[in-house]
Design an enzyme around this catalytic site. Sequence first.
Site, PDB file in Angstrom:
ATOM      1  N   HIS A 120       0.834  -1.207   0.000  1.00 35.70           N
ATOM      2  CA  HIS A 120       0.000   0.000   0.000  1.00 35.70           C
ATOM      3  C   HIS A 120       0.866   1.254   0.000  1.00 35.70           C
ATOM      4  O   HIS A 120       0.605   2.202  -0.766  1.00 35.70           O
ATOM      5  CB  HIS A 120      -0.914  -0.018   1.234  1.00 35.70           C
ATOM      6  CG  HIS A 120      -1.652   1.261   1.475  1.00 35.70           C
ATOM      7  ND1 HIS A 120      -2.970   1.439   1.104  1.00 35.70           N
ATOM      8  CD2 HIS A 120      -1.265   2.426   2.074  1.00 35.70           C
ATOM      9  CE1 HIS A 120      -3.351   2.657   1.443  1.00 35.70           C
ATOM     10  NE2 HIS A 120      -2.348   3.278   2.033  1.00 35.70           N
ATOM     11  N   GLU A 121       1.895   1.269   0.825  1.00 30.92           N
ATOM     12  CA  GLU A 121       2.772   2.449   0.886  1.00 30.92           C
ATOM     13  C   GLU A 121       3.562   2.620  -0.406  1.00 30.92           C
ATOM     14  O   GLU A 121       3.776   3.741  -0.879  1.00 30.92           O
ATOM     15  CB  GLU A 121       3.710   2.341   2.089  1.00 30.92           C
ATOM     16  CG  GLU A 121       3.010   2.285   3.437  1.00 30.92           C
ATOM     17  CD  GLU A 121       2.061   3.450   3.655  1.00 30.92           C
ATOM     18  OE1 GLU A 121       2.290   4.536   3.077  1.00 30.92           O
ATOM     19  OE2 GLU A 121       1.074   3.287   4.387  1.00 30.92           O
ATOM     20  N   HIS A 131       1.482   4.359  -2.917  1.00 32.40           N
ATOM     21  CA  HIS A 131       1.524   5.818  -2.749  1.00 32.40           C
ATOM     22  C   HIS A 131       2.763   6.397  -3.431  1.00 32.40           C
ATOM     23  O   HIS A 131       2.701   7.458  -4.054  1.00 32.40           O
ATOM     24  CB  HIS A 131       1.554   6.179  -1.263  1.00 32.40           C
ATOM     25  CG  HIS A 131       0.205   6.188  -0.607  1.00 32.40           C
ATOM     26  ND1 HIS A 131      -0.867   6.868  -1.134  1.00 32.40           N
ATOM     27  CD2 HIS A 131      -0.235   5.614   0.541  1.00 32.40           C
ATOM     28  CE1 HIS A 131      -1.916   6.711  -0.336  1.00 32.40           C
ATOM     29  NE2 HIS A 131      -1.563   5.957   0.673  1.00 32.40           N
ATOM     30  N   GLU A 151      -6.390   7.090  -0.775  1.00 34.79           N
ATOM     31  CA  GLU A 151      -6.324   5.890   0.057  1.00 34.79           C
ATOM     32  C   GLU A 151      -6.972   4.706  -0.648  1.00 34.79           C
ATOM     33  O   GLU A 151      -6.446   3.594  -0.639  1.00 34.79           O
ATOM     34  CB  GLU A 151      -6.976   6.140   1.414  1.00 34.79           C
ATOM     35  CG  GLU A 151      -6.181   7.046   2.334  1.00 34.79           C
ATOM     36  CD  GLU A 151      -4.760   6.576   2.542  1.00 34.79           C
ATOM     37  OE1 GLU A 151      -4.540   5.363   2.750  1.00 34.79           O
ATOM     38  OE2 GLU A 151      -3.847   7.412   2.472  1.00 34.79           O
TER      39      GLU A 151
END
Length: 309
Positions: free
Chosen positions: A130-131, A134, A199
């Site tokens: 997930h990071e 980003h 998100e």
Amino acid sequence: MNGFKTTMLLAALTALFMALGYTLGGGGGAIIALLVVAAMNLVTFWNADRIVLAMHRAREVDEGSAPELVSLVRELARRAGLPMPRVYIVDDPSPNAFATGRDPQHAAVAATTGLLDLLDRDEIAGVMAHELAHVRHRDTLVMTMVATIAGAISMLAQFGLFFRGGGERHGPAWAGLLAVLVAPFAAMIVQLAISRTREYAADRAGAAISGNPRALAAALAKLQRGAEAIPGVAATRIPAAQQLYIVPGRSADSLFATHPATANRIAALEEIAQEMGMIASPEPTRRPSSGTPSVPVTKRRASALDPLA
């Protein structure tokens, strides 16, 4: 389309800052506001990672000090088609994670000690994926710049409540008061709009990178409960830090929340799992006492994106 929306939202924040500058100081105030915004963005562009990491007192780790975590991030970065980011650990019992850096070549990912103690390997992989999403979407720079401008608008508005130059030439007194009250609120709405949208996008991309959306969903459920029970050290000192994390330190999905509700994110990840051909185990799962939706154990068909062994 996301890039266009982001550009428009950043432009809206800049326009708000200039409008507030005009209200307080006329044409000269608007020009000064524009110069201040440009300077802040320049500083943020070059120093975003150092600012965020210093704020959290993060320590960099490598294969010698944290071999499993670094190896995991390296494999995920390879799958994501990204350069290997720097890896940091934050000594904080509150379970959370974040990414920072102006671009993929200058990126860093960080996890708290609370997260590493709480999650299993597949769940940590989901969070780190997930990071990295980003990072790939260049959200890290955008969110830091948005936070910088929004924070400056709030500070200028507070200043304007006490000092307002230019007299009636720039409008009646009530107009100035309205501006300093409305501008920070509008800035906050713009900031939250960017954060929530990104998100969901990072959850989807992270699920593809890790190959296991339900592991990420399970991690989100655990992290939300943990972050609510143990407030983060940096977030307690600097509330604006909340938007950096994978989950907020308090319940989300209210008007002023920086993140979508965790339950909604888990539901979206369940839909992604079904798209990827993952099926849920028929065995029931125990529901957590906090009421956060639990995530069923899953069985999967073979996929080109297998989770880490």
